[in-house]
Design an enzyme around this catalytic site. Structure first.
Site, mmCIF file in Angstrom:
data_model
loop_
_atom_site.group_PDB
_atom_site.id
_atom_site.type_symbol
_atom_site.label_atom_id
_atom_site.label_comp_id
_atom_site.label_asym_id
_atom_site.label_seq_id
_atom_site.Cartn_x
_atom_site.Cartn_y
_atom_site.Cartn_z
ATOM 1 N N GLY A 97 49.496 23.879 -39.772
ATOM 2 C CA GLY A 97 48.270 23.282 -39.150
ATOM 3 C C GLY A 97 47.502 22.469 -40.172
ATOM 4 O O GLY A 97 47.952 22.108 -41.269
ATOM 5 N N ARG A 100 45.027 21.587 -34.069
ATOM 6 C CA ARG A 100 44.341 21.249 -32.969
ATOM 7 C C ARG A 100 42.890 21.567 -33.400
ATOM 8 O O ARG A 100 42.023 21.627 -32.540
ATOM 9 C CB ARG A 100 44.723 21.970 -31.775
ATOM 10 C CG ARG A 100 44.900 23.610 -31.988
ATOM 11 C CD ARG A 100 45.030 24.114 -30.492
ATOM 12 N NE ARG A 100 45.236 25.734 -30.817
ATOM 13 C CZ ARG A 100 45.197 26.491 -29.493
ATOM 14 N NH1 ARG A 100 45.107 26.008 -28.452
ATOM 15 N NH2 ARG A 100 45.439 27.641 -29.917
ATOM 16 N N LYS A 123 37.789 22.634 -31.985
ATOM 17 C CA LYS A 123 39.024 23.097 -31.701
ATOM 18 C C LYS A 123 39.291 22.735 -30.314
ATOM 19 O O LYS A 123 38.531 23.063 -29.061
ATOM 20 C CB LYS A 123 38.976 24.746 -31.635
ATOM 21 C CG LYS A 123 40.530 25.264 -31.635
ATOM 22 C CD LYS A 123 40.355 26.830 -31.861
ATOM 23 C CE LYS A 123 41.751 27.672 -31.642
ATOM 24 N NZ LYS A 123 41.550 28.924 -32.266
ATOM 25 N N GLY A 136 47.687 19.784 -29.055
ATOM 26 C CA GLY A 136 46.514 19.516 -29.662
ATOM 27 C C GLY A 136 45.264 19.974 -28.928
ATOM 28 O O GLY A 136 44.087 19.878 -29.277
ATOM 29 N N ARG A 186 33.261 25.491 -33.671
ATOM 30 C CA ARG A 186 33.195 26.632 -34.280
ATOM 31 C C ARG A 186 32.424 26.345 -35.839
ATOM 32 O O ARG A 186 32.480 25.357 -36.275
ATOM 33 C CB ARG A 186 34.606 27.081 -34.769
ATOM 34 C CG ARG A 186 35.470 27.404 -33.813
ATOM 35 C CD ARG A 186 36.700 28.180 -34.268
ATOM 36 N NE ARG A 186 37.822 27.511 -35.145
ATOM 37 C CZ ARG A 186 38.688 28.011 -35.304
ATOM 38 N NH1 ARG A 186 39.359 29.205 -34.603
ATOM 39 N NH2 ARG A 186 39.684 27.294 -36.334
ATOM 40 N N ARG A 193 42.234 29.201 -45.543
ATOM 41 C CA ARG A 193 42.903 30.498 -45.064
ATOM 42 C C ARG A 193 43.615 30.870 -46.290
ATOM 43 O O ARG A 193 44.160 30.071 -47.142
ATOM 44 C CB ARG A 193 43.811 30.184 -43.892
ATOM 45 C CG ARG A 193 43.097 29.602 -42.663
ATOM 46 C CD ARG A 193 43.661 28.632 -42.214
ATOM 47 N NE ARG A 193 42.827 27.881 -41.061
ATOM 48 C CZ ARG A 193 42.634 28.284 -39.974
ATOM 49 N NH1 ARG A 193 43.381 29.324 -39.473
ATOM 50 N NH2 ARG A 193 41.691 27.788 -39.063
ATOM 51 N N ASP A 264 47.994 32.694 -41.850
ATOM 52 C CA ASP A 264 47.272 31.297 -41.599
ATOM 53 C C ASP A 264 46.176 31.560 -40.611
ATOM 54 O O ASP A 264 45.308 30.859 -40.580
ATOM 55 C CB ASP A 264 48.196 30.357 -40.854
ATOM 56 C CG ASP A 264 48.955 31.241 -39.570
ATOM 57 O OD1 ASP A 264 49.774 32.030 -39.713
ATOM 58 O OD2 ASP A 264 48.552 30.489 -38.329
ATOM 59 N N ASP A 274 40.124 32.949 -35.880
ATOM 60 C CA ASP A 274 41.382 32.444 -34.887
ATOM 61 C C ASP A 274 41.734 33.713 -33.738
ATOM 62 O O ASP A 274 42.543 34.334 -33.940
ATOM 63 C CB ASP A 274 42.711 32.321 -35.700
ATOM 64 C CG ASP A 274 42.607 30.975 -36.067
ATOM 65 O OD1 ASP A 274 41.653 30.057 -35.843
ATOM 66 O OD2 ASP A 274 43.595 30.167 -36.712
HETATM 67 P P1 AMP Z 1 48.149 30.383 -33.851
HETATM 68 O O1 AMP Z 1 49.232 31.318 -33.773
HETATM 69 O O2 AMP Z 1 47.246 30.136 -32.764
HETATM 70 O O3 AMP Z 1 46.967 30.563 -35.147
HETATM 71 O O4 AMP Z 1 48.576 28.837 -34.418
HETATM 72 C C1 AMP Z 1 49.461 28.677 -35.436
HETATM 73 C C2 AMP Z 1 49.492 27.025 -35.548
HETATM 74 O O5 AMP Z 1 49.975 26.170 -34.612
HETATM 75 C C3 AMP Z 1 47.971 26.475 -35.891
HETATM 76 O O6 AMP Z 1 48.258 25.886 -36.908
HETATM 77 C C4 AMP Z 1 47.373 25.866 -34.585
HETATM 78 O O7 AMP Z 1 47.013 24.679 -35.044
HETATM 79 C C5 AMP Z 1 49.029 25.193 -34.064
HETATM 80 N N1 AMP Z 1 48.571 25.171 -32.534
HETATM 81 C C6 AMP Z 1 48.524 26.240 -31.724
HETATM 82 N N2 AMP Z 1 48.487 25.809 -30.389
HETATM 83 C C7 AMP Z 1 48.524 24.298 -30.838
HETATM 84 C C8 AMP Z 1 48.349 23.222 -29.649
HETATM 85 N N3 AMP Z 1 48.094 23.445 -28.426
HETATM 86 N N4 AMP Z 1 48.488 21.957 -30.230
HETATM 87 C C9 AMP Z 1 48.759 21.751 -31.389
HETATM 88 N N5 AMP Z 1 48.818 22.938 -32.448
HETATM 89 C C10 AMP Z 1 48.809 23.841 -32.125
HETATM 90 MG MG MG Z 2 45.599 30.010 -36.049
#
Ligand code: AMP
Ligand code: MG
Length: 493
Positions: A97, A100, A123, A136, A186, A193, A264, A274
């Site tokens: 990341g 988004r 976000k 995103g 946020r 992180r 992360d 998150d």
């Molecule tokens: P998470 O498991 O929600 O923490 O997401 C892991 C990574 O995926 C993070 O760095 C987010 O930025 C990316 N991510 C999750 N959902 C999206 C989305 N809809 N568009 C772009 N990146 C995403």
């Molecule tokens: Mg995350």
């Protein structure tokens, strides 16, 4: 002499900078948000607004809604998307990341209380260089959950990122079904992180690891900043280990399951970060898995303390170019005692006991075991105990085992010098009546998806004062009714 508070500011009067962007383009990508069309303000947190001196009423201005939905910036903002990687479910996943979330800038306010400026992040504000295969965007469902949980955790006194505002628009977003786009603004002193360090370590970018560590230490660990040389980084790791252990203890005591404890999603400041498929535990069960996608139960409730340590080890590896093996070991050895100290302080407060020489460890362990065996609602048991022993005994099941525990408990309670009434008041300030139950969040989500934001706002109000009785919202303090008992939440957001 009383010092007058600084006058609250309009949006345009807030002074923005962006020190993270100034670290350079190795750390982030310059990127403006892509706004969501026809956005409305769903909810707003006056409590978060106060932290940045934002004047009450500013949220009603179209300019505020435009900012919160990614359609406008305020002078001085320098939006960037930060780069980070992470271990997902125990496996190094490389660059992740931020796909988004866009860091808009940091506000210097008189209310920052020595923790430095507050960063504002949007976000769901569209794609970045790190979006990989995704869009995103964030949907109403996950954004309501993040907004409410952030502000609820803060009201419970648990370190967390904050949520200033939520908007929703009519842009369709494809998940398992077509949903609508939403954004959340946020706030945190920093969103750095564990994975922000890991990405550079695994790319052998050791200069970048050092630059990021120095930046983080100088801004957020002022007590360590004067240290020079290797000891500086050793102290830094120790501080992060301590904060992480303390956060895990807070989660266990309140019954919060995060759901996706990937590195992360672990804040360098020890903040809850998150909010995805999290859950506040209802029927107490260490095996509780709130994330439907977590088939192996790696992040089951009872495993959170050990996963917290696992993540600290991953951070220690990421900092191994700066810290000797011996110092890393010393730092990691702090985790367990730090966890237990905080956990016992919290549990004793829940029991309404002043600490005793043995920490009341047996009493704590026995009640936790009993609650698990009998699958008693965690929040409601503790709240009942802060009112009267009889109703707590009834919840536990009135039999010999329960009575034996109560006998032991009352023996300890009776040696408390405080009057019983006073003890109970203290207990009600340590045992919330309201946590964000998934089934209540679901009510708020369904109303919001249908265009009615009143439920989100009412739930927010209750959760900001979770220790009060709120008799008009008695229902929200109850265990999920049968029709919601099998509500599933997944990583999809
Ligand atoms: P998470 O498991 O929600 O923490 O997401 C892991 C990574 O995926 C993070 O760095 C987010 O930025 C990316 N991510 C999750 N959902 C999206 C989305 N809809 N568009 C772009 N990146 C995403
Ligand atoms: Mg995350």
């Amino acid at each position: 002499m009383a010092i007058a508070p600084p006058p609250a500011k309009t949006l345009e009067e807030l002074r923005f900078a962006n020190s993270f962007a100034a670290l350079g383009d190795a750390f982030s990508e310059v990127r403006s948000p892509t706004g969501i069309p026809n956005a409305r303000l769903v909810a707003f947190s006056p409590a978060a607004a106060q932290l940045i001196d934002l004047r009450p009423g500013e949220e009603t201005r179209p300019e505020f809604v435009a900012l919160a939905s990614g359609n406008a910036l305020v002078r001085g903002m320098e939006p960037v998307a930060a780069m980070y990687g992470g271990h997902q479910f125990g496996v190094w996943a490389g660059q992740l990341g931020d796909g988004r979330a866009i860091l808009l800038g940091e506000v210097h306010s008189a209310n920052a209380l020595g923790s430095g400026p507050w960063e504002l992040q949007i976000k769901g504000g569209g794609m970045t260089a790190f979006s990989r295969f995704a869009d995103g965007r964030a949907v109403v469902r996950s954004t309501v959950r993040e907004f409410l949980a952030s502000e609820a955790m803060d009201a419970l006194g648990i370190p967390t990122t904050r949520a200033l505002a939520m908007t929703a628009g009519d842009e369709p977003v494809l998940r398992e079904r077509i949903e609508r786009a939403a954004t959340v603004i946020r706030m945190a002193p920093t969103f750095v992180r564990f994975g922000s360090f890991e990405i550079f370590h695994y790319r052998k970018g050791f200069e970048a690891v050092k630059a990021l560590a120095d930046y983080t230490i100088e801004r957020y660990f002022p007590q360590i900043a004067p240290a020079d040389g290797p000891v500086r980084y050793a102290r830094f790791l120790e501080a992060v280990v301590d904060r992480t252990a303390m956060l895990m203890a807070e989660w266990q005591a309140v019954g919060f399951a995060h759901g996706v404890m990937n590195t992360d999603n672990f804040s360098i400041l020890g903040l809850t970060l998150d909010y995805g498929p999290y859950g506040f535990i209802e029927a107490y069960d260490p095996g509780f898995i709130c994330n439907h996608t977590d088939e192996g139960g790696r992040y089951a409730f009872g495993r959170q303390p050990s996963v917290g340590l696992w993540n600290c080890r991953a951070l220690a590896v990421a900092l191994s170019s700066l810290i000797s093996e011996e110092d890393r070991k010393t730092a990691l050895a702090r985790y367990e005692p730090a966890f237990w100290t905080t956990y016992l302080v919290r549990m004793n407060a829940k029991l309404g006991l002043l600490e005793s020489a043995d920490g009341n460890v047996a009493l704590v362990e026995d009640i936790v075991t009993l609650l698990a065996q009998r699958r008693v609602d965690w929040t409601n048991f503790w709240r009942a105990l802060s009112h009267d022993d009889a109703s707590a005994l009834a919840m536990l099941g009135d039999d010999e085992t329960s009575r034996a525990w109560f006998a032991h408990y009352l023996e300890r309670a009776e040696s408390d010098p405080r009057a019983d009434a006073k003890r109970r008041i203290a207990m009600r300030a340590a045992n919330p009546k309201f946590v964000l139950r998934n089934w209540v969040a679901q009510q708020a989500i369904e109303a919001c998806e249908a265009g009615d934001d009143a439920v989100v706002r009412a739930v927010y109000d209750v959760l900001r004062t979770p220790y009060d009785e709120h008799p008009e919202h008695e229902a929200w303090a109850k265990t999920a009714p049968p029709e919601f008992a099998h509500l599933e939440v997944s990583c999809s957001s």
